[in-house]
Design a protein around this motif. Structure first.
Motif, short mmCIF file in Angstrom:
data_model
loop_
_atom_site.label_atom_id
_atom_site.label_comp_id
_atom_site.label_asym_id
_atom_site.label_seq_id
_atom_site.Cartn_x
_atom_site.Cartn_y
_atom_site.Cartn_z
N LYS A 1 69.45 29.70 -4.27
CA LYS A 1 69.72 30.48 -5.47
C LYS A 1 69.44 31.96 -5.24
N ILE A 2 68.39 32.28 -4.51
CA ILE A 2 68.09 33.68 -4.22
C ILE A 2 69.19 34.31 -3.36
N LYS A 3 69.66 33.56 -2.34
CA LYS A 3 70.74 34.08 -1.51
C LYS A 3 72.02 34.29 -2.32
N LEU A 4 72.31 33.37 -3.24
CA LEU A 4 73.49 33.52 -4.06
C LEU A 4 73.41 34.77 -4.93
N LEU A 5 72.23 35.06 -5.47
CA LEU A 5 72.05 36.28 -6.27
C LEU A 5 72.25 37.52 -5.42
N GLU A 6 71.71 37.52 -4.19
CA GLU A 6 71.89 38.66 -3.31
C GLU A 6 73.36 38.89 -2.98
N GLU A 7 74.12 37.81 -2.76
CA GLU A 7 75.55 37.97 -2.47
C GLU A 7 76.28 38.55 -3.66
N LYS A 8 75.93 38.12 -4.86
CA LYS A 8 76.60 38.66 -6.05
C LYS A 8 76.29 40.15 -6.22
#
Length: 479
Positions: free
Chosen positions: A199-206
């Protein structure tokens, strides 16, 4: 313009009349032909033609002025609309800029948490590897010991020695089962950590892709609601050759050892396997939470098997399970603490001396009232068994009740006390709806569905309540 042309024409006529009237001498008629002379005034037809031209010119100028005024008003309206749009865009740009700053700060915090989670995951992995190695070493030593004993004890072992060896084997098998349960808990923790990292990686990508602010806020809300990683079980070191795993029997033992933080811990009551439980350390002693309801996110209308083994999410709403509750209550004198919160954030509580029978008695409950602000709705009942929608142990589930109950509970009658009922988010208007909410009968005719519930257990020796004089006889739940 028409009035102006008429005025000019009028003045020209008056001037002509005055010129003719102001001659000092009377006119003299000569017989001779007068010489040709040009008149000083324009003919009347020319004046009329000039006046008509002036009238048309004035009319055209009037229409042009009116048209110009309309165009100017339109331009001013468009300018006003542009000004309002520009102000709104400026405000929105400021809000987006503030949101970007907040998201940047949140990203920094999440990155820090991600690093901490990675370090924790590495520590857990190393501990798992160490446990597996120690398990293999222990098994090798046990096998070697068994071989030596078998060689040395041929014809020498007595029945007592054989029984001791068999007992030792059983202890080793239970230890292996405890290790397996611990490994399973660690694997579950690893899944939580991986889920949080994704979830943290997904937020960083967004954030890197500069998506819309609305999508980013929704993702932040989703991450804030995600499950937290489960803490590691309670471990202590043993001798130099092996590392012995030790689980506290309940949350009160953790409190006695100096733990003061509320959270999820691994415990192992006497005669049971290790399991994870919530510990409430906020009342000056350690209490093990067995039921919790907050927002209605978990369906409590479950069958007997679910109520016996437990269900729900320890981070939100759950039922610990009758087997685990029985193992906690069988350790000695236990106190059952019930805390309710209404929709005005008013808290109410009550405490009972608590004992729970085993599955052979369908987990019949026995209570003695101690103290609390809630009315005692559990008096004058003994041996009430637990019931669910698929296992009615009281012969009252749906056949004799006007309002059938939902969820599992100790139903002694068609009463109005049930903390596992259907969750209602607000007080209903109809009486039948109110009777299906989370109920604790207050003695009044008006029924009320509570917002938050928490039921916990702690040993009687860990607290020092002032017992009322009336609490001298055994009672069970009056529902």
């Amino acid at each position: 313009m028409r009035i102006t042309a008429v005025t000019i024409y009028f003045f020209l006529v008056v001037a002509s009349v005055l010129v003719f009237c102001n001659t000092s001498e009377p006119p003299v008629f000569h017989l001779e032909a007068p010489p040709e002379s040009r008149s000083l005034f324009a003919p009347l037809d020319d004046v009329r033609l000039l006046s008509n031209g002036l009238l048309q010119l004035g009319q055209s100028m009037r229409e042009f002025v009116q048209k110009t005024k309309g165009q100017i008003n339109t331009i001013f309206q468009k300018l006003n609309i542009f000004d309002r749009s520009f102000i709104q865009l400026s405000t929105l740009a400021g809000e987006i800029k503030e949101g970007e700053e907040e998201l940047k700060q949140t990203t920094v915090v999440l990155n820090t948490h991600n690093e901490e989670i990675k370090e924790l995951s590495e520590k857990i992995s190393s501990k798992m590897e160490s446990i597996l190695q120690e398990k293999n070493q222990l098994l090798n030593k046990v096998n070697s010991l068994e071989e030596k004993l078998s060689r040395l004890s041929v014809g020498l072992l007595t029945i007592t020695q054989v029984a001791e060896i068999n007992s030792l084997r059983e202890v080793i098998q239970r230890q292996e089962q405890s290790i397996a349960n611990l490994l399973e808990a660690m694997v579950e923790q690893g899944r939580h950590l991986n889920h949080q990292t994704r979830k943290i990686k997904l937020l960083e990508e967004k954030l890197a892709a500069n998506t819309s602010a609305q999508e980013t806020f929704e993702k932040m809300a989703e991450i804030s609601k995600s499950a937290l990683p489960t803490p590691t079980p309670y471990l202590t070191s043993g001798n130099s050759s092996t590392t012995m795993m030790y689980f506290p029997s309940d949350c009160s033992e953790l409190f006695d050892r100096g733990e003061r933080a509320n959270g999820i811990y691994a415990i192992k009551p006497n005669g049971s396997e290790p399991f994870m439980a919530i510990c409430d350390m906020s009342r000056g002693h350690g209490a093990t939470v067995i039921q919790q309801r907050r927002d209605g996110s978990i369906n409590f209308d479950e069958p007997w098997e679910k109520y016996e083994n437990g269900f729900g999410d320890l981070q939100c709403e759950f039922w610990l399970g009758l087997k685990k509750i029985r193992s906690l209550a069988s350790q000695g004198n236990s106190v059952l603490h019930i805390q309710l919160e209404d929709w005005k954030q008013n808290r109410h509580s009550i405490e009972y001396r608590f004992y729970l029978e085993g599955p052979e008695s369908n987990y019949a409950i026995r209570l003695i009232h101690l103290s609390g602000s809630l009315p005692n709705t559990m008096s004058n009942h003994t041996g009430v068994m637990f019931s669910t929608r698929d296992r009615d142990n009281g012969s009252h589930w749906a056949s004799t009740c006007v309002h059938p109950h939902s969820g599992g509970w100790w139903f002694s009658s068609c009463g109005d006390t049930n903390l596992n009922e259907k969750y209602l988010r607000m007080r209903a208007n109809g009486r039948s709806e109110r009777r299906r909410g989370i109920q604790w009968k207050s003695g009044r005719k008006v029924f009320y569905s509570f917002m938050v519930t928490q039921i916990s257990i702690c040993p009687a020796g860990s607290i020092s309540p002032t017992y009322p004089a009336s609490a001298t006889s055994e009672a069970t739940v009056n529902l």
